[in-house]
Design an enzyme around this catalytic site. Structure first.
Site, PDB file in Angstrom:
ATOM      1  N   LYS A   4       0.847  -1.205   0.000  1.00 27.42           N
ATOM      2  CA  LYS A   4       0.000   0.000   0.000  1.00 27.42           C
ATOM      3  C   LYS A   4       0.875   1.245   0.000  1.00 27.42           C
ATOM      4  O   LYS A   4       0.646   2.192  -0.742  1.00 27.42           O
ATOM      5  CB  LYS A   4      -0.920  -0.006   1.232  1.00 27.42           C
ATOM      6  CG  LYS A   4      -2.056  -1.026   1.123  1.00 27.42           C
ATOM      7  CD  LYS A   4      -2.768  -1.236   2.454  1.00 27.42           C
ATOM      8  CE  LYS A   4      -3.744  -2.412   2.345  1.00 27.42           C
ATOM      9  NZ  LYS A   4      -4.307  -2.834   3.620  1.00 27.42           N
TER      10      LYS A   4
ATOM     11  N   GLN B  33      -4.422  -1.721   9.840  1.00 26.81           N
ATOM     12  CA  GLN B  33      -4.361  -3.039   9.197  1.00 26.81           C
ATOM     13  C   GLN B  33      -4.927  -4.116  10.110  1.00 26.81           C
ATOM     14  O   GLN B  33      -4.589  -4.185  11.296  1.00 26.81           O
ATOM     15  CB  GLN B  33      -2.902  -3.353   8.805  1.00 26.81           C
ATOM     16  CG  GLN B  33      -2.725  -4.623   8.013  1.00 26.81           C
ATOM     17  CD  GLN B  33      -3.350  -4.580   6.615  1.00 26.81           C
ATOM     18  OE1 GLN B  33      -3.511  -3.526   6.022  1.00 26.81           O
ATOM     19  NE2 GLN B  33      -3.707  -5.734   6.091  1.00 26.81           N
TER      20      GLN B  33
ATOM     21  N   ASP C 259     -11.252   2.705   4.678  1.00 25.38           N
ATOM     22  CA  ASP C 259     -11.667   1.299   4.602  1.00 25.38           C
ATOM     23  C   ASP C 259     -13.189   1.130   4.635  1.00 25.38           C
ATOM     24  O   ASP C 259     -13.690   0.047   4.351  1.00 25.38           O
ATOM     25  CB  ASP C 259     -11.133   0.543   5.836  1.00 25.38           C
ATOM     26  CG  ASP C 259      -9.815  -0.159   5.579  1.00 25.38           C
ATOM     27  OD1 ASP C 259      -9.642  -0.708   4.486  1.00 25.38           O
ATOM     28  OD2 ASP C 259      -8.979  -0.164   6.501  1.00 25.38           O
TER      29      ASP C 259
END
Ligand code: GUN
Length: 292
Positions: free
Chosen positions: A47, A91, A114
């Site tokens: 990422k 994460q 997200d």
């Protein structure tokens, strides 16, 4: 047809790169990684690398496995209040001693790239516009749209009910007027259900879809990632009943490979979210230009 997520992702990232040069304030994705999970570390590095390649700033905050929940939440609050940070991603999975719900609730919904926070998930399920759409389902829909696979009125079978993929996928498909069935570990007669699907989206991490059992000319989207006995990356689709790739391509309408399908689309989708501006312009330009 093979749904080439790798090539489409590259096109989207190239477009974002151009778009970012026009912005006065560069987007800035902050990623928090807690612990030593090797797969998570690879995802986070990917990422960061992708963001930096296209001119998006990226910071990774690495915290040790034994980090206290309060300490993690303090980091999130700091990022919430930092005007230079436009997107925050924690994460998953987190170490077991941390309550992930408390962590997710601490993220500012306006920076929740997200779509994990209750505000954004709630809006999604009410058919309202969240600040961000969830990255994997959004990436899948961009890919299906790009390849002109119809969704409205189609019977889509989603396998897996995770908060990251399965559940938000269902919401987004309903929004697009698909007929949706969700299957999971307790589902009986999976093979009977997948026979009725026009589109199968499998996000399990095990070889659960025997592709000889699917309806002729159905579309198969593989979100699963696992390693086979030789250590090679593989998905949920089991093509072992087929002689070769030509036989597969004759039988199915389309499928997404692993690697090179949904994975790269998820990263491109995250970068679209991090760009923070409406990205419909980018996507319609790509739809017109086609894949070289
Ligand atoms: N772990 C696996 N996939 C994801 C994702 O899309 N977002 C976050 N935050 N963690 C993940």
């Amino acid at each position: 047809m093979i749904l080439d997520g790798k090539a489409l992702s590259k096109k989207i990232l190239d477009e974002i790169k151009v778009e970012v040069t026009k912005l006065d304030k560069k987007p800035h994705l902050a990623v928090i990684l807690v612990g030593n999970d090797p797969a998570s570390r690879i995802y986070v590095n990917n990422k960061k690398k992708t963001a930096l390649n296209i001119g998006i700033n990226s910071t990774v905050i690495e915290l040790p496995e034994d980090t206290k929940e309060e300490v993690l939440i303090e980091h999130i609050k700091k990022l919430n209040n930092d005007d230079t940070v436009t997107g925050i991603l924690v994460q998953m999975p987190l170490p077991k001693h941390i309550n992930k719900d408390n962590v997710v609730c601490a993220i500012d919904p306006k920076k929740d790239v997200d779509c994990f926070t209750p505000e954004n998930v709630g809006k999604l399920s009410l058919g309202m516009k969240p600040y961000f759409y969830p990255v994997t389902p959004q990436g899948i829909l961009i890919m299906l749209d790009y390849y002109k696979i119809p969704i409205e009125g189609q019977h889509v079978v989603v396998i897996g009910r995770s908060n990251i993929v399965g559940k938000p996928m269902v919401q987004m498909l309903l929004q697009r007027n698909a007929t949706v069935t969700v299957c999971h570990s307790h589902t009986k007669n999976l093979d009977d259900i997948i026979k009725t699907a026009d589109i199968i989206i499998s996000a399990v991490g095990k070889k659960v879809v025997r592709c000889k059992m699917v309806k002729y000319k159905s579309v198969l989207v593989d979100v699963g990632i696992s390693r086979d006995t030789n250590g090679k990356l593989t998905g949920d689709l089991n093509f072992s009943d087929f002689k070769d790739i030509n036989e597969i391509l004759d039988f199915v309408e389309a499928f997404s490979p692993v690697p090179g399908g949904v994975g790269p689309m998820t990263i491109a989708s995250l970068m679209l979210n991090t760009l923070l501006i409406e990205h419909t312009g980018i996507l319609s330009r790509i739809a017109k230009s086609g894949l070289e």
